[in-house]
Scaffold this active site. Structure first.
Site, PDB file in Angstrom:
ATOM      1  N   CYS A 113       0.823  -1.211   0.000  1.00  0.00           N
ATOM      2  CA  CYS A 113       0.000   0.000   0.000  1.00  0.00           C
ATOM      3  C   CYS A 113       0.858   1.262   0.000  1.00  0.00           C
ATOM      4  O   CYS A 113       0.451   2.295  -0.531  1.00  0.00           O
ATOM      5  CB  CYS A 113      -0.957   0.004   1.189  1.00  0.00           C
ATOM      6  SG  CYS A 113      -0.150  -0.129   2.797  1.00  0.00           S
ATOM      7  N   HIS A 432      -1.354   1.188   7.499  1.00  0.00           N
ATOM      8  CA  HIS A 432      -1.891   1.194   6.132  1.00  0.00           C
ATOM      9  C   HIS A 432      -1.801   2.589   5.524  1.00  0.00           C
ATOM     10  O   HIS A 432      -2.133   3.586   6.172  1.00  0.00           O
ATOM     11  CB  HIS A 432      -3.354   0.735   6.166  1.00  0.00           C
ATOM     12  CG  HIS A 432      -3.971   0.552   4.811  1.00  0.00           C
ATOM     13  ND1 HIS A 432      -3.399  -0.230   3.833  1.00  0.00           N
ATOM     14  CD2 HIS A 432      -5.108   1.059   4.272  1.00  0.00           C
ATOM     15  CE1 HIS A 432      -4.165  -0.203   2.751  1.00  0.00           C
ATOM     16  NE2 HIS A 432      -5.203   0.580   2.997  1.00  0.00           N
TER      17      HIS A 432
END
Length: 484
Positions: A113, A432
């Site tokens: 990510c 994330h």
């Protein structure tokens, strides 16, 4: 690396390579590129049952040349009746992209990510895409190594895929070459690729592109990345104890926003970061002494990148810890007071013209210093033009007939927010990363890997921290310019 064949419906896919150092999900992404069957729909028969996304290849027992069977249906465009309404899903994929108003998402290939969010932010810069389109396989010269050249090609191709596809894209080639060029992004923990720092990925990718595009041989590509992102700093280094004073200049690709108890707003953090103390040898004193370094912006870019310095090394836990403090940032940023006296003088004219033009839109009278005829020649533009309109330089614009119009594109020191890269979690090497990107239509899209989600502009500035929610780590602002 194993080579297998895959039987799917009536097709036999031959010589499909499997990198057993990567999880099976990556192999499924390869099959998605070949067949159009999304990974979640794929049922691949192996010894012991179905192949799971996170299975250990060593226990699967695959052999060189083995034939696998896959079941699953591909995404298909529904065909419309011969005479009837035309729905978006019936359009060619390129037209669907235009109708959607945003580009495709990116599959997460296993803690990637950080890479996906970096790519989505940089992909939103049209001038960078234009320079990459001009870059060819034969564009490399002796100043650029082969891996950098191939990573630049992969970046160009990935940007192109994002623009043409409505389905998520698997950035396999780009990821492979990024790890080859920068091995730190290939670190494994218990056989799984580790999360990495998005800011490091951003910096390394821009450095590679700066080398490749500068060396492309075309005069239009000289210093492309510096023209787009480069910030010139002029610094005064003073020792109060000895009275010594020196000056230096440097070029960087981002400004830092330092975070402390006194910092509540981006502007305050930028001011803090432009002042620092350093210890070095003093010729006058014959020993080490403390020097104060004060920097000013002496040259502005088309796109201003700002990194919030949220991570620091925590010895107790032996990891990068995160500062969760809330730091507000604006949709419109004015950096005039952070500039050198020389640069301020260059910005005064364009800033006045910009105020007059905005005043006209509001029905206000233009400033008396600017004649009405001169005001008529001023046009606000949003930075979509030439990429080398840095302060101190100007670009002659061209009329529709292709004849130079005599007007120049000038920066004003005022910037509009166009992308935010956020981090959710407590450590840079975990959590994330997500990209929030403003589209040409003015709408904001949250790119959470393969899932693009429309967002409201008022929610973008709420990503300022203060808890465990997504908080801004990198902000990218686009210059507001005028044509004079």
């Amino acid at each position: 690396m194993l080579t297998v064949s895959v039987k799917w419906q009536k097709e036999l896919l031959k010589a499909v390579e499997i990198d057993t150092s990567q999880p099976p999900y990556v192999f499924k992404c390869q099959l998605y590129d070949l067949t159009g069957v999304p990974p979640e729909r794929q049922k691949i028969m192996v010894k012991g049952g179905l192949l799971k996304d996170d299975a250990d290849w060593s226990t699967v027992g695959l052999k060189q040349g083995q034939k696998l069977m896959m079941m699953g249906t591909a995404d298909e465009v529904v065909k419309a009746p011969e005479k009837g309404p035309v729905f978006m899903e019936d359009l060619p994929e390129e037209e669907q992209v235009v109708s959607l108003g945003h580009s495709a998402g990116l599959f997460n290939l296993g803690n990637t990510c950080y890479m996906n969010s970096t790519v989505q932010c940089l992909h939103s810069v049209p001038e960078l895409k234009s320079s990459l389109v001009k870059y060819s396989h034969s564009g490399r010269n002796n100043d650029v190594d082969q891996t950098s050249h191939m990573l630049t090609i992969a970046t160009r191709d990935l940007f192109g895929e994002l623009d043409k596809s409505v389905k998520p894209v698997a950035p396999m080639q780009f990821w492979t070459l990024l790890r080859k060029k920068y091995p730190q992004f290939g670190q494994l923990h218990n056989g799984v690729f580790m999360q990495q720092d998005a800011e490091e990925c951003w910096t390394q990718l821009l450095y590679t592109l700066s080398q490749s595009l500068r060396s492309a041989g075309s005069s239009e590509n000289i210093d492309t990345v510096k023209d787009l992102f480069g910030i010139d700093l002029a610094s005064r280094i003073h020792c109060q104890e000895s009275g010594e004073e020196t000056s230096e200049t440097e070029s960087v690709y981002s400004l830092k926003c330092h975070i402390s108890q006194e910092v509540n707003h981006l502007h305050e953090g930028l001011k803090h970061a432009l002042k620092s103390e350093l210890e070095k040898a003093s010729p006058a004193l014959g020993r080490s002494a403390i020097y104060l370094k004060e920097s000013r912006i002496n040259g502005l870019p088309r796109y201003l990148t700002i990194q919030f310095v949220r991570f620091f090394w925590k010895r107790e836990s032996n990891q990068k810890a995160k500062i969760l403090r809330k730091v507000d940032y604006p949709l419109e940023l004015d950096v005039y007071d952070l500039c050198s006296d020389e640069l301020r003088k260059q910005l005064e004219g364009p800033r006045q013209l910009l105020r007059d033009e905005e005043g006209k839109k509001l029905g206000l009278k233009a400033n008396e210093k600017s004649s009405s005829s001169k005001d008529d020649d001023v046009k606000m533009i949003d930075g979509e033009g030439s990429s080398n309109a840095t302060s101190g330089e100007s670009t002659v614009t061209t009329s529709q007939e292709g004849v130079p119009s005599g007007k120049e594109t000038r920066l004003t020191g005022i910037y509009d927010l166009v992308a935010v890269l956020t981090h959710k979690g407590r450590s840079a090497d975990s959590g994330h990363y997500v990209a929030w990107v403003k589209q040409e239509s003015g709408k904001w899209i949250e790119f959470d890997d393969d899932n693009p989600i429309p967002q409201r502009e008022e929610d973008i500035v709420k990503l300022s921290g203060g808890g465990d929610w997504h908080m801004a780590y990198i902000c990218m602002y686009k210059a507001r310019t005028v044509s004079m």
